[in-house]
Write an enzyme that holds these catalytic residues in place. Sequence first.
Site, PDB file in Angstrom:
ATOM      1  N   THR A 196       0.814  -1.218   0.000  1.00 53.50           N
ATOM      2  CA  THR A 196       0.000   0.000   0.000  1.00 53.50           C
ATOM      3  C   THR A 196       0.847   1.267   0.000  1.00 53.50           C
ATOM      4  O   THR A 196       1.880   1.334   0.677  1.00 53.50           O
ATOM      5  CB  THR A 196      -0.922   0.019   1.239  1.00 53.50           C
ATOM      6  N   PRO A 240       0.884   5.829  -0.034  1.00 53.99           N
ATOM      7  CA  PRO A 240       0.121   6.992   0.437  1.00 53.99           C
ATOM      8  C   PRO A 240      -0.930   7.496  -0.549  1.00 53.99           C
ATOM      9  O   PRO A 240      -2.004   7.934  -0.159  1.00 53.99           O
ATOM     10  CB  PRO A 240       1.201   8.056   0.680  1.00 53.99           C
ATOM     11  N   GLU A 277      -5.330 -13.561   2.362  1.00 52.09           N
ATOM     12  CA  GLU A 277      -5.346 -12.436   3.301  1.00 52.09           C
ATOM     13  C   GLU A 277      -6.783 -12.048   3.663  1.00 52.09           C
ATOM     14  O   GLU A 277      -7.089 -11.791   4.828  1.00 52.09           O
ATOM     15  CB  GLU A 277      -4.624 -11.226   2.704  1.00 52.09           C
ATOM     16  N   ARG A 316     -24.504  -8.955  36.001  1.00 56.79           N
ATOM     17  CA  ARG A 316     -24.986  -7.590  36.184  1.00 56.79           C
ATOM     18  C   ARG A 316     -26.476  -7.597  36.535  1.00 56.79           C
ATOM     19  O   ARG A 316     -27.292  -8.168  35.789  1.00 56.79           O
ATOM     20  CB  ARG A 316     -24.743  -6.788  34.900  1.00 56.79           C
ATOM     21  N   GLN A 325     -35.780  -9.650  27.804  1.00 54.96           N
ATOM     22  CA  GLN A 325     -36.005 -10.172  26.458  1.00 54.96           C
ATOM     23  C   GLN A 325     -35.315  -9.343  25.371  1.00 54.96           C
ATOM     24  O   GLN A 325     -34.737  -9.900  24.427  1.00 54.96           O
ATOM     25  CB  GLN A 325     -37.506 -10.240  26.167  1.00 54.96           C
ATOM     26  N   THR A 384     -10.691  -2.241   1.064  1.00 55.62           N
ATOM     27  CA  THR A 384     -11.879  -1.696   1.726  1.00 55.62           C
ATOM     28  C   THR A 384     -13.140  -2.436   1.267  1.00 55.62           C
ATOM     29  O   THR A 384     -13.168  -3.049   0.191  1.00 55.62           O
ATOM     30  CB  THR A 384     -12.053  -0.201   1.412  1.00 55.62           C
TER      31      THR A 384
END
Length: 389
Positions: A128, A130, A243, A269, A280, A366
């Site tokens: 990659t 810039p 990948e 909790r 629910q 992306t």
Amino acid sequence: MNSLYFTEEHELFRKSFRDFLQKEVVPHIEKWEKTGTIERFIWKKFGEMGFFGINYPEAYGGMNLDLFYSVIFLEELQKVKSSGFAAAMWAHAYLAMTHLNAEGSERIKQDYLAPSIAGEKIGALCVTEPFGGSDVAGMRTTAVKKGDKYIITGSKTFITNGVYADYYVVAAKTSPELGNKGISIFLLDSNLPGISATKLDKLGWRASDTAEIAFDNVEIPLENLMGEEGKGFPYIMQHFAFERLIMAINAHARAEYAIEYTIEYMSQREAFGTTIDKFQALRHTIVEHATDVEHCKVFNYAATARLDKKEYVVKEATMAKLKSTKVADETIYSCLQMLGGYGYMEEYPLARLLRDSRLGPIGGGTSEILKEILSKMIIDKQNYKPAVK
């Protein structure tokens, strides 16, 4: 145990690796997250245990095991409360080292792959740039042949292990006029004159070292070309499927961890006289996320099984990353909400997990790019084939 893919030997490996992580890694995670530096001793310990050599040939110190051992490696790394640490380990083992094994000469394998498996050398893959982002073919870094050397000039960014690394696997254009057909792959020692690495400050993955790297007329011998000149783009594309599948597996594993943690929290909790796992609205939200994560996991395992048989699963791996990273983000966001104010506190794991997970739909291509790749395959009927046999 999922008996369709995992044997008893796989599960023994899982237990062994999980125990190793709890003993050798977890006690250091908070320090590494704060300092942004993972100490080198841990690479050596991974190497001594054989964890970097899972899929690599025995000739170089590897174990030559099937891909489901790597699935276990990836899944368990997502449960140490630091995706940054996990990224440093798998980027070394499955990005840089994959190219060494696939395109490296015998000299390179002996001098770099074997020490990488042993944890003695750390590698980084530099693709990659810039100005390029997901546009690999638009890279500007060049490699000009001059006598018995190549001269590398350009820059790379978002490089995991970019500062730690002892060597870089670098993509550069040897014939810029040929576009993506003019890209080649090179091996560079990180201490060569003309190389400088700058550490980047990130939202998440805080423990990992991510760098921008500049190459200013860096000289390397011709023998540091990996594979054939001009074949760099096909090499990169060939490995992208793996990948993407790695990042999909990471995603379903961290989402699963978030659900497990949240269910345990909910069971303890109390509110309005009962534990909140009895409400629910929360129960149904959890099971919806658990269903989505299970769908992703089953799909990811199926794609892994096909890849392990050497099938070309570029479509499935792209789908896996696209869906799994989206599901992970949604699941972790929701799990944090269920912790209320505590979810927003750094001492609880969901805050870090939320930041770390956000890289999933960005790194390794992306989601927007992945959708366009899938559009070409599904709508335009484009049939991608293995670029390198």
